[in-house]
Scaffold this motif. Structure first.
Motif, PDB file in Angstrom:
ATOM      1  N   VAL A 232       0.838  -1.214   0.000  1.00  0.00           N
ATOM      2  CA  VAL A 232       0.000   0.000   0.000  1.00  0.00           C
ATOM      3  C   VAL A 232       0.872   1.262   0.000  1.00  0.00           C
ATOM      4  O   VAL A 232       0.558   2.246  -0.688  1.00  0.00           O
ATOM      5  CB  VAL A 232      -1.004  -0.009   1.185  1.00  0.00           C
ATOM      6  N   ASN A 233       1.989   1.225   0.738  1.00  0.00           N
ATOM      7  CA  ASN A 233       2.900   2.375   0.715  1.00  0.00           C
ATOM      8  C   ASN A 233       3.492   2.574  -0.675  1.00  0.00           C
ATOM      9  O   ASN A 233       3.634   3.707  -1.154  1.00  0.00           O
ATOM     10  CB  ASN A 233       4.032   2.180   1.724  1.00  0.00           C
ATOM     11  N   TYR A 234       3.784   1.466  -1.315  1.00  0.00           N
ATOM     12  CA  TYR A 234       4.309   1.513  -2.686  1.00  0.00           C
ATOM     13  C   TYR A 234       3.284   2.171  -3.623  1.00  0.00           C
ATOM     14  O   TYR A 234       3.611   3.077  -4.396  1.00  0.00           O
ATOM     15  CB  TYR A 234       4.621   0.076  -3.116  1.00  0.00           C
ATOM     16  N   ARG A 255      -2.240  -2.095  10.002  1.00  0.00           N
ATOM     17  CA  ARG A 255      -3.165  -1.015  10.365  1.00  0.00           C
ATOM     18  C   ARG A 255      -2.793   0.264   9.631  1.00  0.00           C
ATOM     19  O   ARG A 255      -3.655   1.036   9.226  1.00  0.00           O
ATOM     20  CB  ARG A 255      -3.125  -0.756  11.876  1.00  0.00           C
ATOM     21  N   GLU A 256      -1.478   0.496   9.485  1.00  0.00           N
ATOM     22  CA  GLU A 256      -1.047   1.714   8.786  1.00  0.00           C
ATOM     23  C   GLU A 256      -1.539   1.688   7.333  1.00  0.00           C
ATOM     24  O   GLU A 256      -2.043   2.687   6.807  1.00  0.00           O
ATOM     25  CB  GLU A 256       0.485   1.817   8.831  1.00  0.00           C
ATOM     26  N   GLU A 257      -1.403   0.532   6.693  1.00  0.00           N
ATOM     27  CA  GLU A 257      -1.868   0.426   5.299  1.00  0.00           C
ATOM     28  C   GLU A 257      -3.391   0.649   5.200  1.00  0.00           C
ATOM     29  O   GLU A 257      -3.873   1.294   4.272  1.00  0.00           O
ATOM     30  CB  GLU A 257      -1.511  -0.951   4.720  1.00  0.00           C
ATOM     31  N   ILE A 258      -4.118   0.122   6.177  1.00  0.00           N
ATOM     32  CA  ILE A 258      -5.576   0.300   6.171  1.00  0.00           C
ATOM     33  C   ILE A 258      -5.911   1.791   6.311  1.00  0.00           C
ATOM     34  O   ILE A 258      -6.797   2.307   5.626  1.00  0.00           O
ATOM     35  CB  ILE A 258      -6.228  -0.554   7.285  1.00  0.00           C
ATOM     36  N   SER A 259      -5.166   2.483   7.175  1.00  0.00           N
ATOM     37  CA  SER A 259      -5.390   3.932   7.337  1.00  0.00           C
ATOM     38  C   SER A 259      -5.125   4.682   6.031  1.00  0.00           C
ATOM     39  O   SER A 259      -5.861   5.606   5.682  1.00  0.00           O
ATOM     40  CB  SER A 259      -4.466   4.513   8.405  1.00  0.00           C
ATOM     41  N   ILE A 260      -4.080   4.265   5.332  1.00  0.00           N
ATOM     42  CA  ILE A 260      -3.754   4.932   4.057  1.00  0.00           C
ATOM     43  C   ILE A 260      -4.890   4.704   3.048  1.00  0.00           C
ATOM     44  O   ILE A 260      -5.334   5.640   2.374  1.00  0.00           O
ATOM     45  CB  ILE A 260      -2.411   4.413   3.492  1.00  0.00           C
ATOM     46  N   LEU A 261      -5.360   3.470   2.980  1.00  0.00           N
ATOM     47  CA  LEU A 261      -6.471   3.173   2.058  1.00  0.00           C
ATOM     48  C   LEU A 261      -7.701   4.008   2.429  1.00  0.00           C
ATOM     49  O   LEU A 261      -8.380   4.570   1.567  1.00  0.00           O
ATOM     50  CB  LEU A 261      -6.827   1.682   2.089  1.00  0.00           C
ATOM     51  N   ALA A 262      -7.963   4.107   3.737  1.00  0.00           N
ATOM     52  CA  ALA A 262      -9.139   4.861   4.199  1.00  0.00           C
ATOM     53  C   ALA A 262      -9.008   6.338   3.838  1.00  0.00           C
ATOM     54  O   ALA A 262      -9.957   6.949   3.344  1.00  0.00           O
ATOM     55  CB  ALA A 262      -9.303   4.690   5.702  1.00  0.00           C
ATOM     56  N   LYS A 292     -12.592   2.081   9.998  1.00  0.00           N
ATOM     57  CA  LYS A 292     -12.103   3.226   9.202  1.00  0.00           C
ATOM     58  C   LYS A 292     -13.088   3.607   8.095  1.00  0.00           C
ATOM     59  O   LYS A 292     -12.750   4.379   7.192  1.00  0.00           O
ATOM     60  CB  LYS A 292     -10.750   2.862   8.563  1.00  0.00           C
ATOM     61  N   ASN A 293     -14.271   3.005   8.148  1.00  0.00           N
ATOM     62  CA  ASN A 293     -15.316   3.323   7.141  1.00  0.00           C
ATOM     63  C   ASN A 293     -14.901   3.063   5.694  1.00  0.00           C
ATOM     64  O   ASN A 293     -15.305   3.804   4.793  1.00  0.00           O
ATOM     65  CB  ASN A 293     -15.783   4.769   7.267  1.00  0.00           C
TER      66      ASN A 293
END
Ligand SMILES: [Zn+2]
Length: 430
Positions: A232-234, A255-262, A292-293
């Motif tokens: 996801v960071n990529y 969790r960090e990747e999920i936050s980025i997607l959100a 994170k909706n």
């Protein structure tokens, strides 16, 4: 032309209150739901009136991830994990011709119609042939050429041309039920330049951009080794994430990747049966995504990693997996699973269906109210998710038009389709 569904036994509306109505009528005009109330009377003669007292009517299902022609490969190379499985699959796929894409997709549409699916999001090769099959089937398709350059520079341009050509063809065809998407396969089969160019096209034409994402640990490890960051960071650093980004699988996310997607308002599609069958190990982070909706849809994946195209099963397994994994029987309810398969799918694709409300498109499934798998009727949503059989599905309507009635598919000759499918398969294996 109007259709009046008279005295529906039950209507599972999926409206804001998730109301279930008893003995209401539904009036449909020009493909849309015009009115829902008790005892609607019509004055025009141009109205078909159907007695629905023995039916349960609900929004049709949306299958948010599949590779339709893979019906041809059902049962082929079971019991392998994703990466060795893909190596085997790619060998056969190299032999597929237009007629295979066409008949494989048509057979998939036949199965989906019988399963109450009015719309599917597809990624495969030979999209021109798949387009033809979907038009004939009369259901909705969001179709994207699978793009893979295997990170070989010489192949990128060819893939981009393919994506652009199909998208332009599809837009020009102007079929209201079919829309193109831009569908690079994954970060491990696509170079960064292919992903970037593909996203450019998607942005230019206002299309969804779909991708398999974090399906296995190997994908994450390989990405880390190559780019020193997680998938996801990529994707974020390539500026690929936005509200039109639809990610399939997502079972190895932090969790960090999920936050980025959100934050980027990206969408996710859960394919629990495929993940379990291919032994991907990771479990879809339903709770974290919900917190994170993130809008989550549900998909079967192809018929070679599932091995059916059945959203009833998919809803059930989605529930079972989360309950079992979290040691929490209330982790996900049948109602939430039904939302994934109806409302959320429609929202992700941006179409006016997914619930039965005035003004919505009439994409409807009809079930036999008295089918053993739907009795007793005290908790219909629970029955639908945990016990309903495909045999209970009697009719399917897409945008106000019946494509199946009393389990007879109207949009194609079922026997002929089966024969053509078997013949194409024999030639493929020979
Ligand atoms: Zn897939």
């Amino acid at each position: 032309m109007q259709v009046l569904l008279k005295n529906c036994g039950f209507i599972i509306t999926q409206n804001r209150d998730r109301a279930i109505l008893r003995n209401f009528d539904i009036l449909i005009e020009e493909g849309r739901i015009k009115e829902i109330k008790k005892e609607i009377s019509v004055s025009t003669k141009d109205c078909e009136i159907l007695d629905c007292r023995d039916k349960i009517v609900l929004p049709a299902f949306l299958n948010l991830h599949t590779h339709s022609p893979m019906t041809l490969l059902r049962g082929y190379k079971d019991d392998l994990e994703l990466h060795p499985w893909l190596q085997e699959i790619w060998k056969v796929e190299a032999k597929l011709k237009d007629k295979h894409f066409y008949i494989g997709a048509k057979f998939a549409c036949l199965e989906m119609i019988k399963s109450g699916i009015s719309c599917f999001l597809d990624m495969y090769f030979g999209m021109g042939s798949i387009f033809k099959a979907v038009v004939e089937a009369g259901i909705r398709g969001f179709l994207g050429e699978a793009l893979m350059d295997f990170k070989e520079e010489g192949r990128t341009e060819e893939e981009i041309k393919k994506a652009e050509k199909f998208a332009d063809f599809c837009i020009k065809a102007g079929n209201p039920l079919i829309k193109p998407v831009i569908a690079p396969h994954s970060i491990y089969t696509c170079s960064p330049s292919l992903l970037l160019r593909a996203k450019e096209i998607a942005r230019e034409k206002g299309l969804l951009f779909t991708l398999h994402l974090s399906e296995t640990r190997k994908e994450v490890f390989d990405c880390y080794r190559e780019h020193k960051k997680r998938p996801v960071n990529y994707l974020k650093d390539l500026n690929l994430l936005d509200e039109r980004f639809v990610a399939f699988h997502c079972v190895w996310l932090t969790r960090e990747e999920i936050s980025i997607l959100a934050k980027s308002d990206a969408k996710a599609v859960h394919c629990p049966i495929s993940n379990m069958k291919l032994a991907t190990g990771g479990v879809f982070p339903f709770r974290e995504m919900k917190e994170k909706n993130i809008l989550i849809g549900l998909g079967t994946d192809g018929a070679c990693s599932n091995n059916s195209l059945n959203m009833l099963e998919e809803m059930k397994v989605a529930c079972l997996l989360q309950k079992w994994f979290r040691w929490n029987a209330s982790e996900i309810s049948a109602q939430e699973a039904l939302d994934l398969a109806t409302l959320n799918g429609a929202k992700i694709l941006g179409i006016n269906s997914g619930s039965i409300e005035e003004g919505k498109d009439a994409d409807l499934v009809f079930l036999n109210k008295e089918h053993f798998s739907m009795l007793p009727s005290q908790n219909l949503v629970s029955n639908l998710v945990f016990s309903c059989s495909r045999e209970a599905i009697s009719d399917l309507m897409v945008r106000g038009r019946f494509v199946m009635r009393d389990r007879k598919v109207l949009s194609m000759d079922e026997e002929k389709t089966k024969e053509e499918f078997k013949k194409a398969l024999e030639e493929l294996i020979a």
